[in-house]
Scaffold this active site. Sequence first.
Site, PDB file in Angstrom:
ATOM      1  N   LYS A 174       5.572  -6.705 -22.072  1.00  0.00           N
ATOM      2  CA  LYS A 174       5.533  -7.121 -20.674  1.00  0.00           C
ATOM      3  C   LYS A 174       4.408  -8.104 -20.403  1.00  0.00           C
ATOM      4  O   LYS A 174       4.602  -9.101 -19.731  1.00  0.00           O
ATOM      5  CB  LYS A 174       5.378  -5.887 -19.770  1.00  0.00           C
ATOM      6  CG  LYS A 174       5.437  -6.228 -18.285  1.00  0.00           C
ATOM      7  CD  LYS A 174       6.795  -6.803 -17.901  1.00  0.00           C
ATOM      8  CE  LYS A 174       6.840  -7.248 -16.466  1.00  0.00           C
ATOM      9  NZ  LYS A 174       8.072  -7.983 -16.158  1.00  0.00           N
ATOM     10  N   ARG A 228       1.825   1.072  -5.849  1.00  0.00           N
ATOM     11  CA  ARG A 228       1.821   0.261  -4.634  1.00  0.00           C
ATOM     12  C   ARG A 228       0.427  -0.264  -4.282  1.00  0.00           C
ATOM     13  O   ARG A 228       0.283  -1.084  -3.362  1.00  0.00           O
ATOM     14  CB  ARG A 228       2.374   1.056  -3.455  1.00  0.00           C
ATOM     15  CG  ARG A 228       3.824   1.447  -3.596  1.00  0.00           C
ATOM     16  CD  ARG A 228       4.329   2.150  -2.347  1.00  0.00           C
ATOM     17  NE  ARG A 228       4.335   1.253  -1.204  1.00  0.00           N
ATOM     18  CZ  ARG A 228       5.339   0.431  -0.884  1.00  0.00           C
ATOM     19  NH1 ARG A 228       6.420   0.407  -1.644  1.00  0.00           N
ATOM     20  NH2 ARG A 228       5.272  -0.343   0.173  1.00  0.00           N
ATOM     21  N   LYS A 235      17.140 -14.932 -19.577  1.00  0.00           N
ATOM     22  CA  LYS A 235      17.458 -13.532 -19.273  1.00  0.00           C
ATOM     23  C   LYS A 235      18.502 -12.997 -20.242  1.00  0.00           C
ATOM     24  O   LYS A 235      18.392 -11.876 -20.741  1.00  0.00           O
ATOM     25  CB  LYS A 235      17.972 -13.384 -17.824  1.00  0.00           C
ATOM     26  CG  LYS A 235      16.933 -13.594 -16.768  1.00  0.00           C
ATOM     27  CD  LYS A 235      15.982 -12.422 -16.593  1.00  0.00           C
ATOM     28  CE  LYS A 235      14.687 -12.582 -17.348  1.00  0.00           C
ATOM     29  NZ  LYS A 235      13.806 -13.666 -17.055  1.00  0.00           N
ATOM     30  N   CYS A 242       0.860  -1.177   0.000  1.00  0.00           N
ATOM     31  CA  CYS A 242       0.000   0.000   0.000  1.00  0.00           C
ATOM     32  C   CYS A 242       0.895   1.224   0.000  1.00  0.00           C
ATOM     33  O   CYS A 242       2.092   1.132   0.281  1.00  0.00           O
ATOM     34  CB  CYS A 242      -0.905   0.034   1.234  1.00  0.00           C
ATOM     35  SG  CYS A 242      -1.992  -1.406   1.407  1.00  0.00           S
ATOM     36  N   GLU A 281      16.969 -12.537 -23.874  1.00  0.00           N
ATOM     37  CA  GLU A 281      15.948 -11.529 -24.135  1.00  0.00           C
ATOM     38  C   GLU A 281      16.446 -10.104 -24.009  1.00  0.00           C
ATOM     39  O   GLU A 281      15.880  -9.202 -24.630  1.00  0.00           O
ATOM     40  CB  GLU A 281      14.719 -11.755 -23.248  1.00  0.00           C
ATOM     41  CG  GLU A 281      14.917 -11.677 -21.767  1.00  0.00           C
ATOM     42  CD  GLU A 281      13.659 -12.080 -20.997  1.00  0.00           C
ATOM     43  OE1 GLU A 281      12.551 -12.032 -21.568  1.00  0.00           O
ATOM     44  OE2 GLU A 281      13.780 -12.460 -19.815  1.00  0.00           O
ATOM     45  N   ASN A 334       0.219   0.548   6.222  1.00  0.00           N
ATOM     46  CA  ASN A 334       0.747  -0.415   5.256  1.00  0.00           C
ATOM     47  C   ASN A 334       1.374  -1.544   6.046  1.00  0.00           C
ATOM     48  O   ASN A 334       2.074  -1.312   7.027  1.00  0.00           O
ATOM     49  CB  ASN A 334       1.788   0.255   4.352  1.00  0.00           C
ATOM     50  CG  ASN A 334       2.381  -0.723   3.355  1.00  0.00           C
ATOM     51  OD1 ASN A 334       1.773  -1.732   3.025  1.00  0.00           O
ATOM     52  ND2 ASN A 334       3.581  -0.435   2.877  1.00  0.00           N
ATOM     53  N   GLY A 335       1.120  -2.792   5.631  1.00  0.00           N
ATOM     54  CA  GLY A 335       1.673  -3.941   6.325  1.00  0.00           C
ATOM     55  C   GLY A 335       0.570  -4.892   6.753  1.00  0.00           C
ATOM     56  O   GLY A 335      -0.584  -4.781   6.311  1.00  0.00           O
ATOM     57  N   TRP A 345      -3.715  -1.830  -1.622  1.00  0.00           N
ATOM     58  CA  TRP A 345      -3.712  -3.123  -2.307  1.00  0.00           C
ATOM     59  C   TRP A 345      -4.229  -4.115  -1.275  1.00  0.00           C
ATOM     60  O   TRP A 345      -3.573  -4.382  -0.278  1.00  0.00           O
ATOM     61  CB  TRP A 345      -2.300  -3.490  -2.749  1.00  0.00           C
ATOM     62  CG  TRP A 345      -2.224  -4.685  -3.654  1.00  0.00           C
ATOM     63  CD1 TRP A 345      -3.142  -5.667  -3.827  1.00  0.00           C
ATOM     64  CD2 TRP A 345      -1.143  -5.008  -4.538  1.00  0.00           C
ATOM     65  NE1 TRP A 345      -2.713  -6.583  -4.756  1.00  0.00           N
ATOM     66  CE2 TRP A 345      -1.482  -6.213  -5.190  1.00  0.00           C
ATOM     67  CE3 TRP A 345       0.078  -4.421  -4.823  1.00  0.00           C
ATOM     68  CZ2 TRP A 345      -0.635  -6.821  -6.117  1.00  0.00           C
ATOM     69  CZ3 TRP A 345       0.911  -5.040  -5.749  1.00  0.00           C
ATOM     70  CH2 TRP A 345       0.559  -6.214  -6.392  1.00  0.00           C
ATOM     71  N   GLU A 394      16.187 -20.253 -16.718  1.00  0.00           N
ATOM     72  CA  GLU A 394      15.849 -18.858 -16.483  1.00  0.00           C
ATOM     73  C   GLU A 394      17.053 -17.948 -16.747  1.00  0.00           C
ATOM     74  O   GLU A 394      16.907 -16.866 -17.308  1.00  0.00           O
ATOM     75  CB  GLU A 394      15.344 -18.684 -15.047  1.00  0.00           C
ATOM     76  CG  GLU A 394      15.003 -17.267 -14.644  1.00  0.00           C
ATOM     77  CD  GLU A 394      13.911 -16.625 -15.473  1.00  0.00           C
ATOM     78  OE1 GLU A 394      13.768 -15.391 -15.404  1.00  0.00           O
ATOM     79  OE2 GLU A 394      13.187 -17.351 -16.207  1.00  0.00           O
ATOM     80  N   HIS A 430      24.558 -35.762 -24.719  1.00  0.00           N
ATOM     81  CA  HIS A 430      23.645 -36.236 -25.751  1.00  0.00           C
ATOM     82  C   HIS A 430      23.461 -35.191 -26.855  1.00  0.00           C
ATOM     83  O   HIS A 430      22.420 -35.192 -27.527  1.00  0.00           O
ATOM     84  CB  HIS A 430      22.296 -36.611 -25.131  1.00  0.00           C
ATOM     85  CG  HIS A 430      22.388 -37.760 -24.178  1.00  0.00           C
ATOM     86  ND1 HIS A 430      22.526 -39.067 -24.585  1.00  0.00           N
ATOM     87  CD2 HIS A 430      22.397 -37.788 -22.815  1.00  0.00           C
ATOM     88  CE1 HIS A 430      22.595 -39.854 -23.530  1.00  0.00           C
ATOM     89  NE2 HIS A 430      22.519 -39.091 -22.440  1.00  0.00           N
TER      90      HIS A 430
END
Length: 606
Positions: free
Chosen positions: A601, A27, A483, A2, A486, A98-99, A74, A479, A502
């Site tokens: 995105k 946020r 990275k 938040c 891309e 917040n929290g 949020w 991964e 192989h």
Amino acid sequence: MCGIVGYKGKDEAYSILIDALKKLEYRGYDSAGIAIWQNNKIVVERNKGKVDDLRKIASKNILKGKMGIAHTRWATHGTPSERNAHPHKVGDVVVVHNGIIENYMDIKERLHQIGHEFSSDTDTEVIPHLIISYLEKGNDFVEAIRLTLKELQGSYAVAIMRENERILVAAKKESPLIIGLGDDEFYLASDVPAIINKTNRFIFLEDNDMAVFRDDKILLMNTEGENIERKINTVNWTGAMAEKGGYKHFMLKEIFEQPRAVSETLLGRFKEEKGEVDFEELTLPELKNVKKIWMVACGTSYHACMIGKHMFEANLRIPVETDIASEFRYRNPIISKNDILILVSQSGETADTIAAMKEGKRSGAYTLSICNVLGSTLAREADGVIFTHAGPEIGVASTKAFTTQIAVFFLLMLHMANKLGKMDNDEVRGMISEIKKIPHKIQSILEHTSSLEEIARRYMTSKDFLYIGRGIHYPTVMEGALKLKEISYIHAEAYAAGEMKHGPIALIDEKLPVAVISPRDQTYIKTCGNIEEVLARRGRVILFTDDPQHEMAKRVDNIFTIPETIYELLPILCVVPLQLIAYYIANLLGTDVDQPRNLAKSVTVE
């Protein structure tokens, strides 16, 4: 996640707060609210929706006053609605927060028994009620807040006002809160970008700090009531730099945000004294009847699913099948009503993953989404949802979304293992202890990046890379290769290390960098053999390990050491240096790191 802002000074607070709140909308954006202190009264406006919706509503009233607080939310506890929006006002006390208050139910029940009535579903509302209870015992306003904070378990950043007292109080524990210093005026914010256009002088509050703004003075103290001092920092950022936190690219900022992002993912999930992981928002099917778990996603999220498969099968002993979402429905998968289908997407809007969810629903399976965006399609339409709370990820190349997704899989595995009797409470408590250390261990990696920059400089002209790993490290090297591809446009391939002989071994020569993950775990001996195969063909090995005394340490070209942790959590630590090497190479080559060519995105088309 938040956003909090506050102001006390010589100018009208309303426009300052609304403008600052807009900059924090990343946020949270399911509801927003503002409270202005006006001649010993506090006027509160709040609504479901975004900051612009609040602006339209609040502009109809005359909000005049030179002190105020505001919030953009949020949702964690309670659905997005006006009644759950902040600020919360109880009697003459107003709070934004917040929290997550982990013991709010115990406090709420205790206060309810002495006559307090609650009007929201949030954990936050216990804060003003608790302050009121201490005021009724004769404590002054600041002391009532201090005693309240001492009772709260969990995390908080709070700003608090009271009618008839021109005082603003702020405090923090495990959630960000900063003070901006102007000329006879003070600002509060969750992040620098909200107020960088007003001041460049900041105090970064530390855990258990309280700040009391009275007249034109500020008093800093801790929750023990002791006066403290904090350094004033000068931040020379432009507005654009502030959005990136002073980093050159969003991707680099988001890599460095991972300790905070993983911490946010963990918040409120533990009942550590009981040895439990809590997902109270989920109503999972009867787990003993589950025949198979499916994990479906695209790109980076698919790699997280592959790691989830390792965790679940090893600890739950339930068959897990991973699928690339774009391929899932074309083989007519045999899904039953006793299956769980887990769908993973940063945005929650990935078209192929949504199509996979619909396939699962048609078969009667329980659908569970793991995503980062409140209100997204997957969040709305799946039977259950777990939010990663990673914060906005602006860079196209996903980083903190990946590590927080792995953290969610780990927590969900512990929750299910406990329910199934596969782990007792002591075992879960031990695992909780390990993941709580992960943010600090990521931070320790981020404090030693110079060697990674040097590796990037050394190999930036290479035309090809090979990444290898075994077991849970195979999806991690996938991964890492993704990275590099891309954002630098360098060809990179990832292989399970045992598969190298192989085919890919034909590529190895003195020009080929080979990145190898080889911690001292059950894959160690076998991976050492694979490194020998590379060295025998004069390949250039970049080794990532948790063992500085690795038996290959003196024979490889480069070695980077990560902190030790348990097997299931090693991917979170191992991927961070791979992300950074990809970033540094791309930056050295001058590519568009945040918006690499041909990529978007959120992939909302199939």
